[in-house]
Design a protein around this motif. Sequence first.
Motif, PDB file in Angstrom:
ATOM      1  N   CYS A 272       0.861  -1.182   0.000  1.00 34.34           N
ATOM      2  CA  CYS A 272       0.000   0.000   0.000  1.00 34.34           C
ATOM      3  C   CYS A 272       0.898   1.233   0.000  1.00 34.34           C
ATOM      4  O   CYS A 272       1.768   1.374   0.869  1.00 34.34           O
ATOM      5  N   LEU A 284       4.193   6.414 -11.822  1.00 32.37           N
ATOM      6  CA  LEU A 284       4.083   6.772 -10.408  1.00 32.37           C
ATOM      7  C   LEU A 284       5.473   6.619  -9.793  1.00 32.37           C
ATOM      8  O   LEU A 284       6.113   5.571  -9.943  1.00 32.37           O
ATOM      9  N   CYS A 289       7.018   7.739  -2.239  1.00 29.10           N
ATOM     10  CA  CYS A 289       5.863   7.106  -1.596  1.00 29.10           C
ATOM     11  C   CYS A 289       6.205   6.610  -0.200  1.00 29.10           C
ATOM     12  O   CYS A 289       7.301   6.078   0.038  1.00 29.10           O
ATOM     13  N   LEU A 309       2.336   2.560 -15.449  1.00 25.84           N
ATOM     14  CA  LEU A 309       0.932   2.161 -15.261  1.00 25.84           C
ATOM     15  C   LEU A 309       0.268   1.931 -16.613  1.00 25.84           C
ATOM     16  O   LEU A 309       0.466   2.700 -17.557  1.00 25.84           O
ATOM     17  N   THR A 330      -5.493   2.526  -8.103  1.00 26.18           N
ATOM     18  CA  THR A 330      -5.077   3.818  -7.552  1.00 26.18           C
ATOM     19  C   THR A 330      -6.295   4.682  -7.235  1.00 26.18           C
ATOM     20  O   THR A 330      -7.386   4.448  -7.749  1.00 26.18           O
ATOM     21  N   THR A 344      -1.785  10.443  -4.262  1.00 29.19           N
ATOM     22  CA  THR A 344      -2.292   9.208  -4.863  1.00 29.19           C
ATOM     23  C   THR A 344      -2.085   8.052  -3.904  1.00 29.19           C
ATOM     24  O   THR A 344      -0.976   7.859  -3.376  1.00 29.19           O
ATOM     25  N   ALA A 346      -2.183   3.947  -3.668  1.00 23.91           N
ATOM     26  CA  ALA A 346      -2.082   2.793  -4.559  1.00 23.91           C
ATOM     27  C   ALA A 346      -2.037   1.521  -3.733  1.00 23.91           C
ATOM     28  O   ALA A 346      -1.363   1.456  -2.694  1.00 23.91           O
ATOM     29  N   LEU A 348      -1.407  -2.633  -4.459  1.00 21.39           N
ATOM     30  CA  LEU A 348      -0.965  -3.530  -5.528  1.00 21.39           C
ATOM     31  C   LEU A 348      -0.499  -4.859  -4.962  1.00 21.39           C
ATOM     32  O   LEU A 348      -0.110  -4.961  -3.797  1.00 21.39           O
TER      33      LEU A 348
END
Length: 567
Positions: A272, A284, A289, A309, A330, A344, A346, A348
């Motif tokens: 995350c 991204l 992040c 992406l 996202t 943002t 995200a 995954l």
Amino acid sequence: MRHVLEKLNYANRSMKHKLVLYMAAMGLLLAAVLLVSLQIFGRINTPGEELSKSMSIQMEVFRSDMTSLWRNVSGMSAHLSKDMTDILEDTLAEQGMTFSELDGNLDAISQVEEALLEPLCQYARQTDCSGAFVILEAAIGVSSGEADRSGLYVQRSNAEHLTGDLLLYRGMAEIGKAHGVMPHRKWSREFNTETLPDYRQCLADAAVPVSSASCRTSALITLPGTSERAVLLTIPMVGEDGTVYGLCGFGVNQTYFAAHHKQPTGFQSVACLMASEGGVSNTLDSGGCLMTGGAGDYCYVPINDRLTLKPMRHGLIAMKCGGLSYVGMTMDFTAAGGDSESRTLAVLIPAQDYRQLVVRSVWQTALLLFLLLFALCLACIVLSRRYISPLLRDLRQLTEENRGDGQMSYSEFAAVSGSLRAQDEAHQEAVFALESEKDAALRQSESLLGEKAVLQAQVEETQSRLETVQTDASRMAHAQKDDIDPEVYRIFVTGLDKLTNTERKIYEGYVVGMGPQEMSVQFSVKVSTIYSHTKSILRKTGLDSYRKVQQYAAILRQTQEEQENET
């Protein structure tokens, strides 16, 4: 195709074969209805749909956690700003100084930091953060750089444990030691504001009243002198007179974020991310992040690289980074009320896990179809043995000569058997009666054939007489041809053209030798009608009897034949 279906439909198949085909068709139809119903009501989904639902739930959990985190930090920042401002103003008032006089005054700054340190430590321990800071818009001395500012920054010594001691990252070391806050290994006495994004802009935008809406979050920065990356939430410190004293706030570093914000998940491994950039479309920045995982296996995402992406179906996104592939989702997210741009979020998972989900879904679907077919086959076998086989046996007995003699598996067929035997007896009697009628009809036919022969002989005799009459009429017409009046003959020929269709038919009857009675029968009209038309014919032809009509008609025919012979 239609021709083939018609041939199959009218093929001479046994009832057993037809029943088997009908049962199979019904079973397939029921299976199809079941599958379609499950699909419509969302009980059967494709792997992409299932993953999209799970990802949406995971994203909502992550978003809710991030909303709670930054709402809590923003709220605490508002209280921190007010308390730090009040303490600063009280300390300055005790010293009889203004804030502008604080710049370059080491002793006064020491007293301010002494007053601020303990409350700042309490906020750091109570807030969901890795550290807390206060930056004063005042330098310690003339030796300070142009961007250097005094202040305090305390952070947890072990970000993985909330109960750990605090370390002094920025501030005066003597003051920190006096309060049990040991200096960080990368300690420095002042802040270098050039390393803080938008520091000058935050001061320029500062205004009263200060609230949680004044909070701003920074991009993910690396704390000077360390490898630790953190997001800083800042809020201005503004006096009631509008004097801007500096900034304060909290920091959330990567270690703390990963340790205390693990996400509950149903995935084997998940990552995350909260990115600094918002509205991403094609790439991204993973280096910008904050990352955390789930309770399962660790999902590795390379840092200081960019995720490429690519949209997939059902709202999913394919991501690639450093040779690794992921599948995720996202969402735009605003951390603090004062942020001008969104971030943002995200979520995954490794692409390998997604492929495993696809394979497992295919196997589950195949197993479901197999179980359905097995259940249908089993139902067909049971139905065939318990119901269809006795039914076919009864039907075969009904085709036998004794019609099963009433010994049937189904009581309904026993009544049919008795009815068929009664019908057979009635049919035998009917056949005997029909044979008798046939013999009588044959005899009657022979009689009618005899009568036909007699009538045929009479017709031939009548035809012979007719030919004789016509021959005599022709002979007589030839003999009397020279005796007739040419004017009367001319009127006769002219009058023929004036005859109507009905009169022409009656005239032709006279020509062939028929009399009024015969024409009445031939044309199915009354004799009086024949006479009425005859009078009209005599009037138009200028003759006085139908005998003369026949005579003149014979002369006309003979004349026409002679003309034809001459040509």
